[in-house]
Scaffold this active site. Structure first.
Site, PDB file in Angstrom:
ATOM      1  N   HIS A  17      32.817 -59.899-121.275  1.00  0.00           N
ATOM      2  CA  HIS A  17      32.687 -59.967-122.746  1.00  0.00           C
ATOM      3  C   HIS A  17      34.020 -60.412-123.364  1.00  0.00           C
ATOM      4  CE1 HIS A  17      30.974 -58.210-126.660  1.00  0.00           C
ATOM      5  NE2 HIS A  17      32.115 -58.810-126.979  1.00  0.00           N
ATOM      6  N   HIS A  19      35.892 -63.084-126.523  1.00  0.00           N
ATOM      7  CA  HIS A  19      35.846 -64.068-127.614  1.00  0.00           C
ATOM      8  C   HIS A  19      36.986 -65.050-127.399  1.00  0.00           C
ATOM      9  CE1 HIS A  19      33.067 -61.569-130.018  1.00  0.00           C
ATOM     10  NE2 HIS A  19      33.658 -60.595-129.342  1.00  0.00           N
ATOM     11  N   LEU A  20      36.635 -66.322-127.252  1.00  0.00           N
ATOM     12  CA  LEU A  20      37.682 -67.325-126.990  1.00  0.00           C
ATOM     13  C   LEU A  20      37.975 -68.184-128.211  1.00  0.00           C
ATOM     14  CD1 LEU A  20      36.670 -68.467-123.385  1.00  0.00           C
ATOM     15  CD2 LEU A  20      38.572 -66.978-124.018  1.00  0.00           C
ATOM     16  N   ARG A  21      37.154 -68.060-129.258  1.00  0.00           N
ATOM     17  CA  ARG A  21      37.315 -68.868-130.476  1.00  0.00           C
ATOM     18  C   ARG A  21      37.248 -70.363-130.175  1.00  0.00           C
ATOM     19  NH1 ARG A  21      36.121 -64.089-132.471  1.00  0.00           N
ATOM     20  NH2 ARG A  21      37.865 -62.762-132.991  1.00  0.00           N
ATOM     21  N   ASN A  45      29.837 -66.054-131.148  1.00  0.00           N
ATOM     22  CA  ASN A  45      29.972 -65.893-132.609  1.00  0.00           C
ATOM     23  C   ASN A  45      31.093 -66.764-133.181  1.00  0.00           C
ATOM     24  OD1 ASN A  45      31.914 -64.200-131.383  1.00  0.00           O
ATOM     25  ND2 ASN A  45      31.966 -62.806-133.134  1.00  0.00           N
ATOM     26  N   LYS A 102      22.819 -63.037-126.941  1.00  0.00           N
ATOM     27  CA  LYS A 102      23.503 -61.937-127.618  1.00  0.00           C
ATOM     28  C   LYS A 102      22.792 -61.574-128.907  1.00  0.00           C
ATOM     29  CE  LYS A 102      27.042 -59.182-128.587  1.00  0.00           C
ATOM     30  NZ  LYS A 102      28.455 -59.413-128.830  1.00  0.00           N
ATOM     31  N   HIS A 139      25.230 -55.984-129.398  1.00  0.00           N
ATOM     32  CA  HIS A 139      26.229 -55.274-130.196  1.00  0.00           C
ATOM     33  C   HIS A 139      25.463 -54.142-130.877  1.00  0.00           C
ATOM     34  CE1 HIS A 139      29.985 -55.061-132.748  1.00  0.00           C
ATOM     35  NE2 HIS A 139      29.157 -54.159-133.282  1.00  0.00           N
ATOM     36  N   HIS A 177      30.658 -53.092-125.323  1.00  0.00           N
ATOM     37  CA  HIS A 177      31.800 -52.328-125.859  1.00  0.00           C
ATOM     38  C   HIS A 177      31.384 -50.970-126.438  1.00  0.00           C
ATOM     39  CE1 HIS A 177      30.173 -54.304-129.383  1.00  0.00           C
ATOM     40  NE2 HIS A 177      30.719 -55.456-129.080  1.00  0.00           N
ATOM     41  N   LEU A 222      35.486 -53.419-133.930  1.00  0.00           N
ATOM     42  CA  LEU A 222      34.132 -52.892-134.107  1.00  0.00           C
ATOM     43  C   LEU A 222      33.391 -52.919-132.785  1.00  0.00           C
ATOM     44  CD1 LEU A 222      33.222 -54.427-137.568  1.00  0.00           C
ATOM     45  CD2 LEU A 222      33.597 -52.016-137.051  1.00  0.00           C
ATOM     46  N   ASP A 250      36.238 -57.343-124.556  1.00  0.00           N
ATOM     47  CA  ASP A 250      36.081 -57.665-125.978  1.00  0.00           C
ATOM     48  C   ASP A 250      37.376 -58.205-126.578  1.00  0.00           C
ATOM     49  OD1 ASP A 250      34.637 -58.110-128.259  1.00  0.00           O
ATOM     50  OD2 ASP A 250      34.769 -56.055-128.993  1.00  0.00           O
TER      51      ASP A 250
HETATM   52  O1  DOR Z   1      36.263 -56.001-132.789  1.00  0.00           O
HETATM   53  C1  DOR Z   1      35.440 -56.899-132.713  1.00  0.00           C
HETATM   54  N1  DOR Z   1      35.775 -58.201-132.831  1.00  0.00           N
HETATM   55  N2  DOR Z   1      34.157 -56.580-132.514  1.00  0.00           N
HETATM   56  C2  DOR Z   1      33.207 -57.498-132.550  1.00  0.00           C
HETATM   57  O2  DOR Z   1      32.075 -57.134-132.402  1.00  0.00           O
HETATM   58  C3  DOR Z   1      33.503 -58.913-132.832  1.00  0.00           C
HETATM   59  C4  DOR Z   1      34.880 -59.248-132.521  1.00  0.00           C
HETATM   60  C5  DOR Z   1      35.310 -60.554-133.121  1.00  0.00           C
HETATM   61  O3  DOR Z   1      34.558 -61.528-133.074  1.00  0.00           O
HETATM   62  O4  DOR Z   1      36.432 -60.600-133.629  1.00  0.00           O
HETATM   63 ZN    ZN Z   2      32.798 -58.835-128.892  1.00  0.00          ZN
END
Ligand code: DOR
Ligand code: ZN
Length: 350
Positions: A17, A19-21, A45, A102, A139, A177, A222, A250
Site C-alpha cells: 500500500h 501513494h507515489l503521486r 487516488n 480500491k 479504506h 492501514h 487517515l 501507506d
Molecule cells: O493518511 C493518508 N493519506 N490516508 C489516506 O487514506 C490517503 C493518503 C493520501 O493520499 O495522502
Molecule cells: Zn493510503
C-alpha cells in the site's frame, strides 16, 4: 531468515500500500520505495483517479521511469466509483494491468471525493470482482459529520463491512492501514478471505503523540492515530506472526506547505524509514522471528503472488535520517522520523 546479533538476512519485503503521486514528486520519491521493497501496490487516488486501462498504463510507465535506480514491481489498482466502467476493470484485470481495486467512501480521506456514498451502487462491480477473484482493498472509514473522527473505522467495521461480506462472501478483502482493535479482531475472527495491512506510524504512535508539546501536523494521517489501547493491540497482533496481517506502509507524501497549513493534508511520507521502524517494533517486542513473515511472506501468500528471490541484509548500525526531500527550490517533503537516529541500516554487503 537468519538472525544474528548484529545482522539479519531475509527475503526482500513488499509494500502492499503506497501513494507515489505524479509529476515531480513521483520522480523524486519512487526510488526510496524500490530500495526496500520489491512488489508494490500503488494507490489510484491521483487528482485524475486511475479508473481506466489507459490511465493505469500511462501511470505505470511513469513509475517505472522514475525508479530506474531502485527498480520495483508496481501493481496497479483501479479506483472504484459509483459509475465505474466494469469492463475496464474486468479486461484490465484479465490482461494483468490491474491487480486489485480500491474502495474509498466519499470524503473519507485525501482525494476520495469520487468515492462511494451508496453501497448498492457498486453491487455489480463487487459481484464481478468476486467472480474473477479480484482483490478488494478498502479504506475502511465512513465519513459523516455525525460520526466522531476516532470512531469512523469502528463504524465501518460494525455497520458496513458485515453487509459487504454477507452479500459477497467469497470476495477477497484487505482492510487497509487498520488503526483499531476492532478491525484487527474482525480479521482474526473471520478467516480466510479477509486480511489487513498495518502502517509503521499506527504501530509507533497513538493520538497523544499528535498533541505532545503542541500540535504536530506531520503526524496527521487517515485513519487518524487512535488511542493507546488500539495501538497496543495492533502491535501485539502484527508481531504475533498471524498470516492475515502484512506490510502496507501507506507512505503518502505531501509538500510541507500542504502539511503545515491552515487546513493540512492527511498523509505521512515514510518510504525512507518504514522498514526500519517495523524492524524496531518487532525487535522491541522480541518477535524478530516473525518479522520476515509480516514483511515478505504473508502478503504474497494472501494475494497468491510468488515470494521474492532477492534477499535484504540489515546491519546494526546507527544512522541519522535525512530531514526532508527537496522537490524544487522552495518545495520540500518531510520524512517520517527525519533527523532521528535509527539503529538498523540496510546494506548490500554480507
Ligand atoms: O493518511 C493518508 N493519506 N490516508 C489516506 O487514506 C490517503 C493518503 C493520501 O493520499 O495522502
Ligand atoms: Zn493510503
Amino acid at each position: 531468515m537468519k538472525i544474528y546479533k548484529k545482522k539479519i538476512i531475509m527475503i526482500k519485503p513488499d509494500d502492499f500500500h503506497v501513494h507515489l503521486r505524479d509529476g515531480k514528486i513521483l520522480k523524486k520519491i519512487a526510488n526510496y520505495t524500490g530500495k526496500y521493497y520489491n512488489k508494490v501496490i500503488v494507490m489510484p487516488n491521483l487528482k485524475n483517479p486511475i479508473n481506466t486501462i489507459k490511465k493505469a498504463l500511462k501511470y505505470k510507465k511513469k513509475i517505472v521511469n522514475s525508479s530506474k535506480k531502485n527498480k520495483f514491481i508496481p501493481l496497479m489498482t483501479f479506483y472504484i466509483t459509483e459509475n465505474s466502467n466494469i469492463k475496464e476493470l474486468e479486461i484490465g484485470f484479465l490482461k494483468k494491468i490491474f491487480f486489485s481495486a480500491k474502495l474509498y467512501f466519499k470524503n473519507s480521506t485525501n482525494l476520495s471525493q469520487y468515492g462511494i456514498s451508496n453501497l448498492s451502487k457498486i453491487n455489480k462491480i463487487l459481484e464481478k470482482m468476486e467472480e474473477l477473484k479480484i482483490p478488494l482493498m478498502i479504506h475502511g472509514e465512513i465519513y459523516s459529520k455525525n460520526i466522531d473522527i476516532f470512531s469512523r473505522e469502528i463504524f465501518f467495521i460494525k455497520n458496513v463491512l458485515p453487509k459487504i461480506r454477507k452479500n459477497f462472501p467469497n470476495l477477497k478483502i484487505v482492510l487497509e492501514h487498520i488503526s483499531t482493535k476492532n478491525s484487527a479482531k474482525y480479521v482474526l475472527n473471520n478467516p480466510p478471505n479477509i486480511a489487513a495491512t498495518v502502517t509503521p506510524h499506527h504501530l509507533l504512535y497513538n493520538r497523544n503523540d499528535i498533541f505532545s508539546n503542541g500540535i504536530n501536523p506531520h503526524l496527521y494521517c487517515l485513519p487518524i492515530l487512535n488511542k493507546r489501547n488500539h495501538q497496543k493491540y495492533l502491535i501485539k497482533t502484527v508481531t504475533s506472526g498471524n498470516k492475515y496481517f502484512f506490510l502496507g506502509s501507506d507512505s503518502a507524501p505531501h509538500l510541507i506547505s500542504k502539511k503545515e497549513n491552515f487546513c493540512g493534508s492527511p498523509g505521512i511520507f515514510n518510504a525512507p524509514t518504514s522498514l526500519i521502524i517495523y524492524l524496531k517494533i518487532f525487535e522491541k517486542m522480541k518477535k524478530l522471528k516473525n518479522f520476515e513473515s509480516f514483511c515478505s511472506i504473508n502478503g504474497s501468500k494472501f494475494y497468491n503472488l510468488p515470494l521474492n528471490k532477492e534477499k535484504i541484509i540489515f546491519k546494526k548500525k546507527n544512522w541519522i535520517v535525512k530531514n526532508n526531500i527537496k522537490i524544487n527550490k522552495n518545495k520540500k517533503i518531510s520524512i517520517f522520523l527525519g533527523k532521528q537516529t535509527l539503529s538498523w541500516k540496510i546494506t548490500k554487503k554480507k
